[in-house]
Design an enzyme around this catalytic site. Sequence first.
Site, mmCIF file in Angstrom:
data_model
loop_
_atom_site.group_PDB
_atom_site.id
_atom_site.type_symbol
_atom_site.label_atom_id
_atom_site.label_comp_id
_atom_site.label_asym_id
_atom_site.label_seq_id
_atom_site.Cartn_x
_atom_site.Cartn_y
_atom_site.Cartn_z
ATOM 1 N N SER A 1 0.843 -1.187 0.000
ATOM 2 C CA SER A 1 0.000 0.000 0.000
ATOM 3 C C SER A 1 0.888 1.252 0.000
ATOM 4 O O SER A 1 1.682 1.420 -0.926
ATOM 5 C CB SER A 1 -0.957 -0.029 1.191
ATOM 6 N N ASP B 1 -9.055 -4.544 -6.426
ATOM 7 C CA ASP B 1 -8.696 -3.579 -5.385
ATOM 8 C C ASP B 1 -9.542 -2.322 -5.543
ATOM 9 O O ASP B 1 -9.328 -1.528 -6.464
ATOM 10 C CB ASP B 1 -7.201 -3.255 -5.489
ATOM 11 N N HIS C 1 -7.568 -5.070 -1.746
ATOM 12 C CA HIS C 1 -6.327 -4.366 -1.420
ATOM 13 C C HIS C 1 -5.363 -5.221 -0.594
ATOM 14 O O HIS C 1 -4.150 -5.083 -0.706
ATOM 15 C CB HIS C 1 -6.654 -3.070 -0.676
#
Length: 725
Positions: free
Chosen positions: A595, A670, A702
């Site tokens: 991320s 995602d 995600h």
Amino acid sequence: MKRRFLLIQLLCLLLLADHLFAQKKITLSDIFERGTFRAQSVAGVNWMNDGKFYSAQEGNDIVKYDVTTGQKVATIVSGADLAPAIDFIAYEFSADEKQILFMTSFESIYRRSFKANYYVYDLATKQLKQLSKGGKQSYATFSPDGSKVAFCRDNNLFFVDLQSNKETQITTDGKWNFIINGSADWVYEEEFSFAKAFFWSPDGQKIAFYTFDESKVKEYNMQMWKNGKLYPEDYKFKYPKAGEANSEITISIYDLKSEKSVKVDIGTEKDIYIPRIKWTNDSNVLAVLRMNRLQNKMEILHTDAGTGATKAILTEESPQYLEADFFDDVVYLKDGKHFIYSSEKDGFKHLYLYELTGKLVRQITTGKWEVVNFLGIDEKPKVPVLYYTSTEISPLERHFYSIDIQGKNKKKLSTEKGTNTPNLSRDFKYYMLYHSNAQSPLRITLWETSKNTLIKELKNNSHLLEKYKEYGISTKEFFQFKTPDGTELNGYMLKPSNFDASRKYPVLMFVYGGPGSQQVADNWSAVSWFNLLNQEGYIVACVDNRGTGFRGADFKKVTYANLGKYEVQDQIDAAKYLGSLPYIDKDRIGIYGHSYGGYMSTLCLLLGADVFKAAIAGAPVTNWRYYDTIYTERYLKRPQDNPDGYDQYSPVYHASKLKGAYLIMHGTGDDNVHFQNAVALQEALIRSGKQFQSFYYPDRNHGIGGNNATMHRHQLMTDFILKNL
């Protein structure tokens, strides 16, 4: 002959000893499937009205415990014994504890949003009834008097009168991807951290709720492959990217007696945020938090619930940005004259006392340290007492304190070094303390608050110490170093258990590094992929760069308008520092993150090509123009206001600088950091003639998990590290 026989015996003994004392090898299955190193905890604790008891879910039962002994005293209800029998995954008592709301058939939507079926159980009559048969509901919540339950369904808001079982529909204009009532839109859910967007008044006669008009927000389209389908499905949802239109927000207050709603006056400017609303102790006054688009001005509005008229009673501004979740610390006192407020206006997050008019009475906590969590205020004593956790001892530690409302008589209640997380009973008479540090696994104890005396140890994971020894698992070793500009940064290392200071070890750095985050903390680390790498002869290191949290506003906000600039430089400097140590091979340093960490690891490899040999990025942002409004603009302003801040440190603009080995992984499903980010970077790398490795995970979100993806991903990363580092 005799000597030869003795030598053979000695050799056999050595081989036997090696067999007996050889360290076991960690496997990915141990970490992610078998729970070999799982710590025991006390989870799902619900303090009861009588502070002497708490309840917890155990399997399909609700069990009652005596706080003073820590012993189970009753099974309140078993899902299997109900008619009909149910398997519940969560429960909630009514305020008078005469009814229980059960959640079943849970169905996740995004990170916090969901829908489910609900049942209401009457403890006196032993009757169980389904809340509604009109389809799954979201966020069902008892009214304060327990006579009603409100919920959302199909973008509308409803409530059920439990006496008559009559269902009332409060809103009717809800429509997918257009109008949402009582639930948050995608970006509010993700960045303001709430999905339920309706709130009962204290007297249960009103409901305040959000309406999101998404009609001007652009759609993002994800193809969902759904294994076995002949054609992929299009999933379209409203996602406002940086600089684009947000939902228009309306706050309304519905009166159950008049069956009418009034709109709250939140001003004529539509391009704003309402990140929180909260009832005061007066059911005629609703507090509304209003923020401007750039999130550097925040106002608390007090609303007349009958007319919707508002008055700004407190305003705070910052040259960078303000944290909306600080409003969660606002507590209106029972005297009807004051409230508690948290702010970092003196450079560190602290607690303040204000009059209801917005006049400052005093700063309650002060110092060059931060209040991490405000846990509540006990108003029973003549001088009310506040409870909180803070970083006063060290940014790496968390300790539990009490202080009176006059800012005096501060007491440190936690005694053990490391991370202390308390769970206070509603009446503040007792608390559970969850403690660990880098060398001590999670220990949970029960305490009496006023004398701060230990009642009982509830869980002790000392068995993990032997388990860690059996597998040769290392614990964190902390270090500090100064960057060339004199900034001191905190870090930790995980070394192989057979570490030899005369050897040269390769290093994998782990990074997250996003605004306000923290990875370097004095707590117990569960066995992870990093420990598996230790067994393969790698040192794992982690450093918290500038921009991370719990060291004051200046340290955190230095990255404002320039995400990536200081953070990446700090990680490059950290790699250079590690490379200067005699036991580290400076030519074999890699970096991994997911991320924001994937953004960081990618940019570190591109801008630190002479320092890093390899990088792995999971679900990275590669161009901040692709990310959402609330998060991105908080730290970068809008693209039209700060184009250089968006472009100078977005990886897509540095693709030509790639030198080392690079692996990028992303889920095609995602909804947060879109697969578009991976596609854009890969296209830029291809155009630059750069070779790299990529892997996409069909329909994964995600976290890139589910259906063996976690195991697969970590095996992929292991193979990449062994080959390239």
